[in-house]
Design an enzyme around this catalytic site. Structure first.
Site, PDB file in Angstrom:
ATOM      1  N   GLY A 125      58.294  21.971  84.736  1.00 41.40           N
ATOM      2  CA  GLY A 125      59.476  20.978  84.331  1.00 41.40           C
ATOM      3  C   GLY A 125      59.024  19.684  84.914  1.00 41.40           C
ATOM      4  O   GLY A 125      59.877  18.672  85.128  1.00 41.40           O
ATOM      5  N   GLY A 126      57.695  19.344  85.089  1.00 39.33           N
ATOM      6  CA  GLY A 126      57.274  18.221  85.740  1.00 39.33           C
ATOM      7  C   GLY A 126      57.748  17.529  87.081  1.00 39.33           C
ATOM      8  O   GLY A 126      57.492  16.388  87.184  1.00 39.33           O
ATOM      9  N   SER A 204      52.798  25.780  83.885  1.00 39.41           N
ATOM     10  CA  SER A 204      52.689  24.193  83.809  1.00 39.41           C
ATOM     11  C   SER A 204      52.698  23.582  85.284  1.00 39.41           C
ATOM     12  O   SER A 204      51.970  24.046  86.254  1.00 39.41           O
ATOM     13  CB  SER A 204      53.863  23.641  83.033  1.00 39.41           C
ATOM     14  OG  SER A 204      53.771  22.422  82.759  1.00 39.41           O
TER      15      SER A 204
END
Length: 571
Positions: A125-126, A204
């Site tokens: 989610g960055g 991610s």
């Protein structure tokens, strides 16, 4: 103003998706922290229990977390997920600063006193969005005889605002994760988990976090034992802040805290919603704080870059070489940014992506998304990237395509390379070159129908390859979950996957859990070796095959970009 709009759109496209509601029957167990009541469940004939929203820590704003300790109630009712940490979701502020909770999914014990291997999921989610409730681990645990754990950690300014020179080292979200892993190490046996067989799994930015836990000098030996990184790694200058002060200065100035007697106290007193509302476009990276992340690691990456990713040793790598690793990427991870590019292109030109993008749009998106070491050299890197990727042959562009369409493909390939694929391969190369432990690699190539970019008005090739996160519902078992479990996850085809996809998910979970239990994969998987064939497995619904990663021109080009970024910073 435009850069703020662009970053909002990038965040909207790159955040995570995948919660859960199920029939509940209470089950209560005794633990070293007190009694706890969760729910007993059955899925596809496999019985399991889950304990949701367990508090593992408490934290004052912008300070390291402390262990939560014994449960406040007896028993603790753990039947619903805890609050997400503060963030934007669909344009609305959600969450609470009291958010440090985790969830345990444990299968029915099939043999007396048999502790099961543990898999800890760290969401992506960055570093600005995401929460553990978006990733139902029910099937992963119930059908594969492992204990699965997911967790929340602080995000955005609350987790990663940093200015070491002002007494704010940052990385609080990473400290949260470490405290959660320690909670698992100390308490998971109460839930049937083996504290001596723990695997971290991240996707991610969650994969980047897993790497940082491997290299951190603060990670105790044997805290965990293996690592799985999906489309992400910390082995990139793009994912660390050598100079994190601008975000701190922005917040301090915005709220009139600069020049006050106690600047940090002023920032800590800003109301949660006000702090979030003022910083929706700020980007965050873990900072070289001299504590969680050693300056030696930053120096290692610098030297590794200057030595063309080949010559440097193991300095600054912490325990990285002591873990078995499984690492990989998706065919076109860069597709994750296409919805944002489409929205930006409409805002600038009034057109969809059917005709591609202009050079101006390419540059604006890259400059707006540049952070960490790349921010000072974004203009030059944009120019060089266009020159390189417009002349690099790709399998998806046919003859006769317009130059703007080719530029869109160049954008996708460039972002996929520098953000996901090349850091993952660098991660694999360093490990296999210097470690005696096992190194495995994969590429996920299946593009699930209806789970990609079918809503984008653009060329057909946008739906021809595996997008970022496409592997997630398969490896955690959400493909096999009923609608009662996945209906609130954002999974496009919740409860409507076909039999072939279910079998594919079962096979992938077998690979992932076999690795978590033994550190090995079956004989189809040849180890990735820096010298002796950089082999990886191509994972597709039509079967797996072994491929070998070439030392590609794109990898060498990326190393050159890193060196340009360092020069811009005067390093």
């Amino acid at each position: 103003m435009m850069s703020g709009l662009i970053w909002k759109l990038l965040l909207a496209s790159a955040c995570c998706s995948l919660t859960e509601v199920a029939a509940q029957q209470l089950v209560t167990i005794d633990t070293s922290l007190g009694r706890i009541s969760g729910t007993q469940n059955s899925i596809r004939g496999d019985e399991y229990s889950k304990f949701l929203g367990i508090p593992y820590g408490t934290a004052e704003r912008l300070q390291k977390p402390e262990p939560y300790g014994n449960f406040a109630s007896n028993p603790l009712i753990a039947t619903s997920y805890g609050s997400p940490c503060p963030q934007f979701s669909n344009g609305q502020i959600i969450g609470s600063e009291d958010c440090l909770t985790l969830n345990v999914f444990t299968p029915k014990r099939r043999r007396r006193n048999g502790l099961k291997s543990v898999m800890i999921w760290i969401h992506g989610g960055g570093l600005t969005t995401g929460s553990s409730d978006k990733y139902p681990l029910d099937v992963l645990a119930a059908a594969n005889d492992v204990v699965a754990v997911s967790l929340n950690y602080r995000l955005g300014a609350f987790g990663f605002l940093s200015s070491p020179n002002d007494g704010l080292p940052g990385n609080y979200g990473l400290w949260d994760q470490q405290l959660a892993i320690m909670w698992v190490k100390n308490n998971i046996a109460d839930y049937g988990g083996d504290p001596n067989s723990i695997t971290l799994v991240g996707e991610s930015v969650g994969a980047i976090a897993v790497t940082y836990h491997m290299i951190s000098p603060t990670t105790p030996p044997n805290l965990f034992h293996r690592g799985i990184t999906q489309s992400g790694s910390a082995f990139s200058l793009r994912f660390q802040d050598i100079r994190p002060e601008p975000n701190f200065q922005f917040v301090s100035t915005t709220f009139g805290c600069n020049g006050t007697r106690d600047e940090l106290a002023c920032i800590r007193a800003i109301p949660m919603n006000s702090l979030l509302a003022s910083t929706p476009t700020l980007m965050y990276n873990p900072a070289i704080d001299g504590d969680f992340i050693s300056p030696l690691f930053g120096e290692h990456l610098v030297q590794f870059t200057k030595d063309n990713y080949l010559q440097h040793g193991s300095q600054g790598l912490g325990n990285f070489l002591n873990y078995d690793i499984l690492s990989g990427w998706n065919t076109m991870d860069g597709l994750v940014y296409v919805p944002a590019v489409e929205a930006i292109n409409r805002a600038i030109t009034g057109q969809d992506l059917s005709q591609g993008i202009s050079e101006f749009v390419f540059g604006e998106v890259f400059k707006a998304s540049s952070r960490g070491s790349f921010s000072e050299s974004a203009d030059l890197i944009t120019t060089l990237a266009l020159q390189f990727y417009m002349n690099e042959p790709t399998p998806l562009i046919s003859k006769g395509r317009s130059i703007d369409d080719r530029r869109l493909e160049a954008f996708v390939n460039f972002f996929g390379d520098i953000g996901f694929k090349i850091p993952s391969i660098t991660h694999l190369q360093i490990h296999s070159k210097t470690s005696s432990r096992r190194t495995y690699a994969y590429e996920f190539t299946y593009n699930p129908p209806g789970n990609g970019l079918s809503g984008s008005a653009g060329p057909e090739w946008l739906n021809a390859a595996a997008n970022h996160r496409d592997e997630v519902p398969f490896v955690i078992g959400a493909v096999l979950a009923p609608e009662s479990i996945c209906s609130h996850t954002g999974l496009a085809r919740c409860g409507r996957y076909n039999r072939r996809e279910e079998r594919f998910a079962t096979n992938l979970m077998n690979h992932w859990t076999r690795f978590a239990k033994t550190g090995r994969l079956n004989n189809k998987f040849k180890q990735f070796r820096f010298r002796g064939g950089q082999s990886y497995m191509n994972l597709n619904i039509n079967g797996t095959r072994r491929d070998t990663y070439p030392r590609s021109a794109a990898h060498r080009f990326s190393a050159g970009l890193d060196e340009i970024a360092l020069r811009a910073l005067g390093i």
